[in-house]
Motif scaffolding. Structure first.
Motif, short mmCIF file in Angstrom:
data_model
loop_
_atom_site.label_atom_id
_atom_site.label_comp_id
_atom_site.label_asym_id
_atom_site.label_seq_id
_atom_site.Cartn_x
_atom_site.Cartn_y
_atom_site.Cartn_z
N ALA A 256 0.83 -1.20 0.00
CA ALA A 256 0.00 0.00 0.00
C ALA A 256 0.87 1.26 0.00
O ALA A 256 0.55 2.24 -0.69
CB ALA A 256 -0.93 0.00 1.21
N ASP A 257 1.96 1.26 0.75
CA ASP A 257 2.84 2.42 0.79
C ASP A 257 3.50 2.64 -0.58
O ASP A 257 3.65 3.78 -1.03
CB ASP A 257 3.93 2.22 1.85
N ALA A 258 3.90 1.56 -1.24
CA ALA A 258 4.54 1.70 -2.55
C ALA A 258 3.55 2.20 -3.59
O ALA A 258 3.89 3.01 -4.45
CB ALA A 258 5.14 0.35 -2.98
N VAL A 259 2.31 1.72 -3.52
CA VAL A 259 1.29 2.21 -4.45
C VAL A 259 1.00 3.68 -4.21
O VAL A 259 0.83 4.47 -5.15
CB VAL A 259 0.00 1.36 -4.33
N ALA A 260 0.96 4.08 -2.93
CA ALA A 260 0.70 5.48 -2.60
C ALA A 260 1.79 6.40 -3.14
O ALA A 260 1.52 7.58 -3.42
CB ALA A 260 0.58 5.65 -1.09
N ALA A 261 3.00 5.89 -3.31
CA ALA A 261 4.10 6.71 -3.82
C ALA A 261 4.13 6.78 -5.33
O ALA A 261 4.90 7.56 -5.90
CB ALA A 261 5.44 6.16 -3.31
N LEU A 262 3.31 5.99 -6.02
CA LEU A 262 3.29 6.03 -7.48
C LEU A 262 2.65 7.32 -7.99
O LEU A 262 1.74 7.86 -7.34
CB LEU A 262 2.50 4.84 -8.04
N ALA A 377 -4.61 1.36 -16.57
CA ALA A 377 -5.46 0.25 -16.15
C ALA A 377 -5.25 -0.07 -14.67
O ALA A 377 -6.21 -0.32 -13.93
CB ALA A 377 -5.17 -0.98 -17.01
N PHE A 378 -4.00 -0.05 -14.22
CA PHE A 378 -3.73 -0.29 -12.80
C PHE A 378 -4.35 0.80 -11.94
O PHE A 378 -4.97 0.52 -10.91
CB PHE A 378 -2.22 -0.35 -12.57
N GLN A 379 -4.18 2.06 -12.36
CA GLN A 379 -4.74 3.18 -11.60
C GLN A 379 -6.24 3.06 -11.47
O GLN A 379 -6.81 3.25 -10.38
CB GLN A 379 -4.35 4.49 -12.29
N GLN A 380 -6.93 2.72 -12.57
CA GLN A 380 -8.37 2.60 -12.54
C GLN A 380 -8.81 1.46 -11.63
O GLN A 380 -9.74 1.62 -10.83
CB GLN A 380 -8.89 2.36 -13.96
N CYS A 381 -8.12 0.34 -11.73
CA CYS A 381 -8.46 -0.82 -10.91
C CYS A 381 -8.25 -0.53 -9.43
O CYS A 381 -9.12 -0.78 -8.60
CB CYS A 381 -7.62 -2.02 -11.35
N TRP A 382 -7.10 0.01 -9.09
CA TRP A 382 -6.74 0.19 -7.69
C TRP A 382 -7.57 1.27 -7.03
O TRP A 382 -8.09 1.09 -5.91
CB TRP A 382 -5.26 0.52 -7.58
N GLN A 383 -7.74 2.41 -7.68
CA GLN A 383 -8.47 3.51 -7.06
C GLN A 383 -9.97 3.24 -7.01
O GLN A 383 -10.65 3.67 -6.09
CB GLN A 383 -8.18 4.82 -7.81
N GLU A 385 -11.35 0.35 -6.47
CA GLU A 385 -11.55 -0.53 -5.32
C GLU A 385 -11.39 0.24 -4.02
O GLU A 385 -12.10 0.02 -3.05
CB GLU A 385 -10.58 -1.70 -5.37
N ALA A 386 -10.42 1.21 -4.03
CA ALA A 386 -10.20 2.00 -2.81
C ALA A 386 -11.44 2.83 -2.48
O ALA A 386 -11.82 2.98 -1.31
CB ALA A 386 -8.99 2.90 -2.99
N VAL A 387 -12.09 3.38 -3.50
CA VAL A 387 -13.30 4.17 -3.29
C VAL A 387 -14.43 3.26 -2.80
O VAL A 387 -15.21 3.62 -1.90
CB VAL A 387 -13.71 4.89 -4.60
N ARG A 388 -14.52 2.05 -3.35
CA ARG A 388 -15.61 1.15 -2.99
C ARG A 388 -15.50 0.69 -1.54
O ARG A 388 -16.51 0.52 -0.85
CB ARG A 388 -15.59 -0.08 -3.91
N THR A 389 -14.26 0.45 -1.07
CA THR A 389 -14.07 -0.06 0.29
C THR A 389 -13.79 1.04 1.30
O THR A 389 -13.65 0.77 2.48
CB THR A 389 -12.90 -1.06 0.31
N GLY A 390 -13.64 2.31 0.83
CA GLY A 390 -13.29 3.39 1.73
C GLY A 390 -14.47 3.86 2.56
O GLY A 390 -15.61 3.51 2.38
#
Length: 390
Positions: A256-262, A377-383, A385-390
């Motif tokens: 999660a920390d590495a993704v946040a730094a992207l 595609a990664f950005q769309q997938c990850w964010q 899901e983050a919105v759905r579970t946030g």
């Protein structure tokens, strides 16, 4: 290892029943060690010729899969295992996995690049083969890559691409919008032949290296240790009653920390022009923008394997669709990044024709487009899901 696919969208932890402890980890490692030995036996039974049989290739893939999982578990759960043993095993397993992966990587890279050249040039035959009537290429990608192709040609010492002209000869006229660039059409066959020579040679060398490695005393020592692991796991004192989940959660937090730094804001754009400039320069080091994404891919793998280990040898982990989609996007990112680097390296070949360099420049830009598409595609997938579970 068979997996029980429960609700693939269920965000709950995948382990059901008693708390997973070091005993669960030991069972997982024994299972992976057994898979390693089974794949090794299959590889020896199927043999390998100059290029290896399909069964032999599948056995090599199975060896890589089990080696990666054992190595990842030693990384994530090292505090529960004998430290000296982990430090000795991890680099050896990484060597096995990396050595066996190279032949497949070169094969897939060549297929990817030749297919892209075929699509971009609008030829009915793969580059290097006689071309027939050209079908309409993918206009959006071709148009997007032309801006970078002239710069690629200059970086490789090529002359500017020839201008498109119309002809008044008898016969049906071709629409300029539908016809491929003449420079790309002329250079695609030679560019494909050049890539085929370079990557086929690299693949042959990788195959020979893998065969030498599998017959070496170093590999036999690794296999002997894995054989011992299949029956005896060197757990640290007290590990049999230690909960695995905090260590698995730590692996998830590192991801999660590495993704946040992207730079996900940049990844939200359809094309990042800055990603093209470095690849066209004479510098041959890996693209600096790619490194953090490659690191996220490795951390995602560690997280996924940690979930497998916590679920136990029977594989009761809940399948996370976000992890699957994100992993696929990052695999495409790596493949496109390495293919773009191969095209740029080929364009630096001395004394190649300007049309060949031009085609390689278009190919390089196309693969950098694919890199950006994978990031998007990664950005769309990850964010999402983050919105759905946030």
């Amino acid at each position: 290892m068979a997996q029980q696919h429960l609700d693939p969208t269920d965000p709950r932890p995948g382990h059901a029943g008693p708390d997973p402890t070091g005993d669960v980890l030991a069972g997982y490692l024994r299972t992976q060690a057994t898979e390693f030995l089974r794949a090794l036996r299959l590889h020896r039974e199927t043999g390998s010729g100059a290029n290896g049989s399909e069964a032999s290739a599948e056995a090599a893939r199975a060896l890589r899969r089990s080696a990666r999982r054992i190595s990842a578990s030693l990384h994530t759960f090292q505090s529960l295992l004998d430290t000296d043993w982990c430090e000795a095993m991890r680099p050896e397993l990484a060597w096995v996995s990396g050595t066996l992966a190279m032949e497949h990587a070169y094969t897939a890279r060549l297929e990817r690049l030749l297919s892209a050249l075929h699509r971009l040039s609008g030829s009915t035959a793969l580059p290097g083969q006689p071309a027939g009537t050209a079908p309409a290429g993918r206009a959006d990608t071709a148009a997007g890559t032309r801006a970078g192709s002239a710069a690629a040609g200059r970086a490789a010492g090529a002359a500017p691409a020839p201008q498109r002209t119309t002809t008044r000869d008898a016969g049906p006229r071709t629409s300029p919008a539908a016809a491929p660039e003449r420079g790309l059409t002329v250079g695609a066959a030679k560019a494909g032949a050049l890539l085929d020579r370079q990557l086929t040679l690299a693949r042959t060398r990788a195959h020979s290296t893998a065969l030498q490695a599998l017959g070496s005393s170093r590999f036999h020592a690794v296999a002997d240790r894995v054989a011992v692991l299949a029956s005896e796991v060197p757990l640290a004192q007290g590990a049999d009653s230690t909960d695995l989940r905090p260590l698995a959660t730590a692996a998830q937090d590192r991801l999660a920390d590495a993704v946040a730094a992207l730079p996900l804001v940049t990844a939200g754009n359809p094309y990042n022009a800055a990603a093209l400039v470095h690849g066209l320069s004479p510098d041959t080091v890996p693209h600096p923008q790619d490194a953090p994404w490659h690191q996220v891919r490795l951390l995602l793998r560690l997280h996924r394997y940690a979930r497998e280990a916590v679920s136990g040898p029977k594989g009761n982990a809940v399948v996370d669709l976000r992890l699957l989609s994100a992993g696929q996007a990052l695999n495409r990112h790596r493949d496109a990044s390495e293919a773009a680097a191969a095209a740029a390296q080929a364009a630096r070949t001395p004394r190649i024709a300007p049309a060949t360099a031009y085609a390689l420049g278009v190919l390089h830009a196309d693969q950098r487009h694919e890199v950006e598409a994978a990031r998007f595609a990664f950005q769309q997938c990850w964010q999402k899901e983050a919105v759905r579970t946030g």
